[in-house]
Design a protein around this motif. Structure first.
Motif: not given
Ligand code: 6R9
Length: 645
Positions: A408-409, A412-413, A497, A512, A523
């Motif tokens: 489970d990674t 974020q951009t 987050d 968030r 998003r």
């Protein structure tokens, strides 16, 4: 919360994997204690440099200065293609699986290299130079990858815009980064339906006078509008282009790409990534998080329009010489067994998808999964949003037959690469937890005043030190970069987050803490949806919040105040839904619209979203402090007429 179930690393997995627990801990410690030598070694191991760097890192987060491998020279396409040719030229770089199950093709590293060079030469002929921005608006076809790599070959900066975005969203992005070239396709094909990409470009370009070239890939053969002076067919242009193109020697800190993402204000942010650090960390995380062994088939189901597609369909896998599967379709077409049919067809070993897809398939039962053997699968990944433990267990038990490790990674951009994740051979799993930080990543939880919280606790998730694949700025707006990420807690990167850390130091991302929604792992800023709604001349004001949604994770709940004299109606609701689709795209489609004669506001006129969220989720007994409201009766009216009972 009750103590989570634990899935320890089986001994045979630890033996086979690239890293075991002891190795992870040793490397992690070193990455924090001796970062300079640690990253220098990784940069030597993972990348090929034309010139070595003068300085490993030169960071000052309080000033928004992030620099890695200054003075180093390299080329991304060279690292992703050329250097594999001698040993692995005939290996599949891409396996393309079309929307229809009988369509697929394999492209070797040698073929991809030639195609990228051709495309790069076409761009050059059309005047594209180092530093120019090129917009890529494509379906999931190999040419999307070719286009990205061709840009990197000549040092152009790509800005990929998700093919599901509307003409106006596309226009805004083209304008913001002043792209003068667009690469697109006549149409896209997804789930048996076509998407009019070229026509969308046409609409967008009505307000983008600087675009001088549109390079169009023929996917369906549909007739499209054509402007001779501007339009170029991809297949015609590459035919006469040379298959050799010298890779441009780029500085490690030269811009690589811009990718737009939603923030808490209306205007999407152009997240800027640079060359050396980004490629290093995507390559390294790809190898260790997915425990990639040479020759394995890897499949990430994301779209190249999102950061997951950039880092884990294109750059991370190709930098490692891996085989990356590119899928044009959707999980449920022609039926809910499609993912597993493709897994069996191409003998996929590593599979990476989003919790929303898992939840959608879970709803279809086990039958479509069990029809296929899935024996090749070894590692399963998730990304994009928190995965609820039920979906995790289903993924583990039904898809993975209790044999596959799950990663489970969390990232974020903005982070460019995976920041918190299990490593298959090193870290015991807890369903719903992203587990432990990757090398060089130092998470910290802080309260709203910035006090650092220790031990098992909840807080705002920050990262205390810069990492190589960190975004460098928001394109054209460094001040916004500072204000969004670096000034909330001085000297730290604030993720937006919330997270919980448990007694074992595991991180559980709670979602968030700003006005950003996460719809099916995508998003979406509440302000973007609001701006679209108020474009309607009958809408006076709109406020948008998220609410829990079984499949999408979050749904979009809109409170709409009409102008005086306008009458609410089902027809008007439909108009508003269509308007949002048209302005942003289908991913932003409102789930619920509630007519709101008034919105709860403070005396200074600020909308109290906290209350709107509670009404949307039906948490009515705990509205919190309403004493600062200008007109408390507004809330009673909203509760009375709430749409989500
Ligand atoms: C890679 C990507 C980033 C936001 C992020 C967080 C959420 C992503 C997650 C996750 C919990 C995970 N998120 N991965 N939440 N667990 N494994 O998704 O980038 O589109 O920029 O979204 O997604 O809220 O802040 P991006």
């Amino acid at each position: 919360m009750s103590e989570a179930k634990l899935y320890p690393v089986p001994a045979e997995v630890a033996d086979y994997a690239l890293l075991n627990r002891e190795q992870y801990e040793r490397m992690y410690r070193r990455s924090l204690e001796e970062p300079e030598s640690f990253w220098a070694e990784q940069a030597e191991e993972f990348l090929t440099w034309f010139r070595k760097w003068d300085r490993v890192s030169n960071n000052d987060l309080s000033k928004g200065q992030i620099r890695w491998f200054e003075g180093g020279k390299l080329n991304v396409s060279y690292n992703c293609l050329d250097r594999h040719l001698e040993q692995n030229g005939e290996r599949a770089a891409l396996i393309w699986e079309g929307d229809e199950p009988d369509q697929s093709k394999t492209i070797s590293y040698r073929e991809l290299h030639a195609e990228v060079c051709r495309c790069a030469n076409v761009l050059k002929e059309r005047g594209v130079r180092k530093g120019d921005r090129v917009c890529v608006y494509m379906p999931m076809i190999p040419e999307a990858v070719v286009a990205m790599l061709a840009c990197t070959r000549i040092g152009a900066v790509h800005s990929v815009v998700f093919g599901g975005f509307s003409p106006s969203a596309l226009r805004d992005r083209i304008q913001d980064s002043d792209c003068q070239v667009v690469i697109t396709s006549d149409e896209g094909v997804r789930g048996g339906r076509t998407v009019p990409l070229k026509e969308n470009v046409e609409k967008a370009l009505a307000e983008c006078p600087n675009v001088h070239t549109v390079l169009t890939v023929r996917r369906t053969g549909k007739d499209v509008t054509w402007v001779d002076s501007r339009d170029v067919w991809y297949h015609e242009a590459i035919q006469s282009a040379s298959a050799e193109c010298e890779p441009e020697q780029m500085d490690a800190e030269d811009p690589l790409f811009i990718l737009y993402t939603s923030g808490s204000t209306g205007k999407p942010k152009g997240v800027l990534h640079t060359t050396g650090g980004y490629l290093l960390q995507t390559a390294m995380t790809f190898k260790y998080v997915f425990d990639y062994h040479d020759g394995e088939i890897y499949w990430c189901t994301a779209d190249v329009g999102w950061v997951t597609g950039h880092s884990y369909i294109v750059y991370g896998p190709l930098a490692n010489g891996a085989t990356s599967l590119v899928f044009e379709g959707v999980p449920t077409y022609p039926d809910a067994g499609r993912f597993w049919q493709v897994v069996d067809k191409h003998k996929v070993n590593i599979f990476y998808t989003a919790p929303t897809a898992i939840r959608a398939l879970m709803g279809q039962g086990e039958e479509p999964v069990k029809q296929y053997s899935r024996q090749s699968l070894r590692i399963l990944g998730t990304v994009g949003e928190p995965i609820n433990p039920e979906a995790w267990e289903w993924y583990y038990r039904v898809v993975g037959d209790e044999r596959c490790r799950i990663v489970d990674t969390w990232w974020q951009t903005e982070t460019g690469a995976i920041m918190i994740s299990a490593l298959p051979g090193a870290i015991d799993l807890k369903p719903g937890s992203a587990t432990l930080p990757f090398f060089g990543v130092e998470p910290q939880l802080v309260d709203n005043d910035g006090n650092v919280l220790e031990g098992a606790t909840d807080g705002n998730l920050c990262l205390t030190r810069a990492w190589p694949s960190m975004m460098r700025t928001i394109y054209g707006d460094h001040e916004r970069f500072m204000n969004t990420y670096l000034t909330h807690y001085t000297g730290k990167y604030f993720t937006g987050d919330g997270a919980r850390r448990d007694a074992d130091g595991y991180y559980w991302i709670t979602g968030r803490v700003d006005d950003v929604l996460n719809i099916s792992g995508h998003r979406m800023g509440t302000a973007e949806v609001e701006s679209a709604l108020v474009l309607h001349d009958k809408v006076a004001e709109a406020a948008v919040v998220g609410f829990p949604h079984d499949v999408k994770g979050q749904g979009i709940y809109c409170y709409v105040t009409l102008v005086k004299g306008a009458e609410p109606s089902e027809e008007l609701k439909k108009e508003l839904v269509d308007l949002v689709r048209k302005e942003i795209g289908a991913i932003a489609k409102p789930d619920v619209i509630q007519w709101a004669p008034g919105l709860p506001k403070t005396r200074s006129g600020k909308i109290m979203r906290r209350i709107l969220r509670k009404v949307a989720t039906n948490e009515l007994d705990n509205l919190g402090d309403t004493s600062t409201l200008a007109d408390p009766s507004v809330v009673d009216e909203l509760i009375e007429n709430r749409a989500n009972r």
